[in-house]
Design a protein around this motif. Structure first.
Motif, mmCIF file in Angstrom:
data_model
loop_
_atom_site.group_PDB
_atom_site.id
_atom_site.type_symbol
_atom_site.label_atom_id
_atom_site.label_comp_id
_atom_site.label_asym_id
_atom_site.label_seq_id
_atom_site.Cartn_x
_atom_site.Cartn_y
_atom_site.Cartn_z
ATOM 1 N N TYR A 197 32.702 36.631 44.898
ATOM 2 C CA TYR A 197 33.078 35.537 44.006
ATOM 3 C C TYR A 197 34.389 34.844 44.381
ATOM 4 C CZ TYR A 197 29.275 37.305 41.221
ATOM 5 O OH TYR A 197 28.030 37.699 40.806
ATOM 6 N N GLY A 198 35.078 35.329 45.408
ATOM 7 C CA GLY A 198 36.309 34.676 45.845
ATOM 8 C C GLY A 198 37.533 34.994 45.017
ATOM 9 N N TYR A 199 37.601 36.174 44.451
ATOM 10 C CA TYR A 199 38.788 36.604 43.699
ATOM 11 C C TYR A 199 39.825 37.152 44.669
ATOM 12 C CZ TYR A 199 36.275 36.225 39.282
ATOM 13 O OH TYR A 199 35.590 35.756 38.186
ATOM 14 N N GLY A 200 40.914 36.422 44.861
ATOM 15 C CA GLY A 200 41.994 36.886 45.725
ATOM 16 C C GLY A 200 41.741 36.688 47.198
ATOM 17 N N THR A 201 40.640 36.059 47.536
ATOM 18 C CA THR A 201 40.257 35.819 48.926
ATOM 19 C C THR A 201 39.242 34.690 48.947
ATOM 20 O OG1 THR A 201 39.487 36.904 50.950
ATOM 21 C CG2 THR A 201 38.359 37.502 48.913
ATOM 22 N N THR A 202 38.895 34.249 50.128
ATOM 23 C CA THR A 202 37.841 33.246 50.263
ATOM 24 C C THR A 202 36.501 33.924 50.024
ATOM 25 O OG1 THR A 202 39.165 32.069 51.901
ATOM 26 C CG2 THR A 202 36.814 31.569 51.852
ATOM 27 N N ALA A 203 35.667 33.298 49.227
ATOM 28 C CA ALA A 203 34.346 33.871 48.947
ATOM 29 C C ALA A 203 33.551 34.007 50.243
ATOM 30 C CB ALA A 203 33.583 32.999 47.961
ATOM 31 N N ASP A 204 32.923 35.156 50.389
ATOM 32 C CA ASP A 204 32.088 35.441 51.561
ATOM 33 C C ASP A 204 30.939 36.343 51.109
ATOM 34 O OD1 ASP A 204 30.935 36.094 53.993
ATOM 35 O OD2 ASP A 204 32.847 36.496 54.988
ATOM 36 N N PRO A 205 29.931 35.741 50.448
ATOM 37 C CA PRO A 205 28.832 36.535 49.907
ATOM 38 C C PRO A 205 28.089 37.375 50.942
ATOM 39 C CG PRO A 205 28.794 34.325 48.996
ATOM 40 C CD PRO A 205 29.819 34.329 50.095
ATOM 41 N N ALA A 206 27.963 36.869 52.164
ATOM 42 C CA ALA A 206 27.251 37.642 53.191
ATOM 43 C C ALA A 206 28.008 38.926 53.521
ATOM 44 C CB ALA A 206 27.058 36.790 54.450
ATOM 45 N N ARG A 207 29.305 38.818 53.673
ATOM 46 C CA ARG A 207 30.121 40.013 53.939
ATOM 47 C C ARG A 207 30.103 40.961 52.742
ATOM 48 N NH1 ARG A 207 36.231 39.175 55.193
ATOM 49 N NH2 ARG A 207 36.901 41.268 54.718
ATOM 50 N N ALA A 208 30.146 40.381 51.543
ATOM 51 C CA ALA A 208 30.087 41.198 50.327
ATOM 52 C C ALA A 208 28.784 41.988 50.280
ATOM 53 C CB ALA A 208 30.215 40.315 49.085
ATOM 54 N N PHE A 209 27.690 41.342 50.670
ATOM 55 C CA PHE A 209 26.405 42.023 50.669
ATOM 56 C C PHE A 209 26.442 43.270 51.543
ATOM 57 C CE2 PHE A 209 22.227 42.751 52.590
ATOM 58 C CZ PHE A 209 21.492 43.010 51.444
ATOM 59 N N GLY A 210 27.077 43.173 52.712
ATOM 60 C CA GLY A 210 27.196 44.335 53.590
ATOM 61 C C GLY A 210 27.954 45.480 52.938
ATOM 62 N N ASP A 211 29.018 45.130 52.192
ATOM 63 C CA ASP A 211 29.782 46.177 51.509
ATOM 64 C C ASP A 211 29.013 46.767 50.336
ATOM 65 O OD1 ASP A 211 32.065 46.227 53.168
ATOM 66 O OD2 ASP A 211 32.781 44.390 52.220
ATOM 67 N N TYR A 212 28.290 45.913 49.604
ATOM 68 C CA TYR A 212 27.442 46.438 48.526
ATOM 69 C C TYR A 212 26.393 47.389 49.109
ATOM 70 C CZ TYR A 212 28.989 43.096 44.912
ATOM 71 O OH TYR A 212 29.698 42.384 43.978
ATOM 72 N N ARG A 213 25.852 47.007 50.246
ATOM 73 C CA ARG A 213 24.838 47.858 50.896
ATOM 74 C C ARG A 213 25.431 49.207 51.293
ATOM 75 N NH1 ARG A 213 21.497 45.867 56.061
ATOM 76 N NH2 ARG A 213 22.053 47.741 57.169
ATOM 77 N N ARG A 214 26.626 49.175 51.857
ATOM 78 C CA ARG A 214 27.291 50.429 52.245
ATOM 79 C C ARG A 214 27.534 51.300 51.012
ATOM 80 N NH1 ARG A 214 32.884 51.074 53.688
ATOM 81 N NH2 ARG A 214 33.002 48.824 53.767
ATOM 82 N N TYR A 215 27.976 50.667 49.916
ATOM 83 C CA TYR A 215 28.206 51.400 48.669
ATOM 84 C C TYR A 215 26.900 52.035 48.193
ATOM 85 C CZ TYR A 215 29.274 52.318 43.771
ATOM 86 O OH TYR A 215 29.432 52.915 42.554
ATOM 87 N N THR A 216 25.816 51.272 48.228
ATOM 88 C CA THR A 216 24.517 51.767 47.776
ATOM 89 C C THR A 216 24.033 52.920 48.660
ATOM 90 O OG1 THR A 216 23.956 49.595 46.924
ATOM 91 C CG2 THR A 216 22.135 51.092 47.285
#
Length: 79
Positions: A47-66
């Motif tokens: 969502y770009g809180y404190g950084t530039t939004a990067d949904p694709a990169r976020a998806f990778g981190d969500y995947r790692r968390y999962t």
């Protein structure tokens, strides 16, 4: 300050709208393999809180968390 204390501090900063500071602490926690930090870091990225939004990169981190949550992958980020 322990990683857990750092994440608690990051959560308080986030609630106060100090997103860049919170993001920094989440990033440090993520690099240390703290699972909640990984999730919160990804949320900030999405969502770009404190950084530039990067949904694709976020998806990778969500995947790692999962994957960690399911027990199918290590938490530590790839080098």
């Amino acid at each position: 300050m322990t990683v857990d204390e750092s994440i608690i501090r990051a959560n308080a900063l986030f609630c106060d709208g100090r997103y860049a500071e919170a993001f920094s602490l989440y990033e440090a926690g993520m690099k240390a393999g703290h699972t909640r930090a990984i999730f919160n870091y990804a949320y900030c990225l999405q969502y770009g809180y404190g950084t530039t939004a990067d949904p694709a990169r976020a998806f990778g981190d969500y995947r790692r968390y999962t994957q960690w949550f399911r027990g199918t992958a290590p938490v530590a980020p790839a080098s």
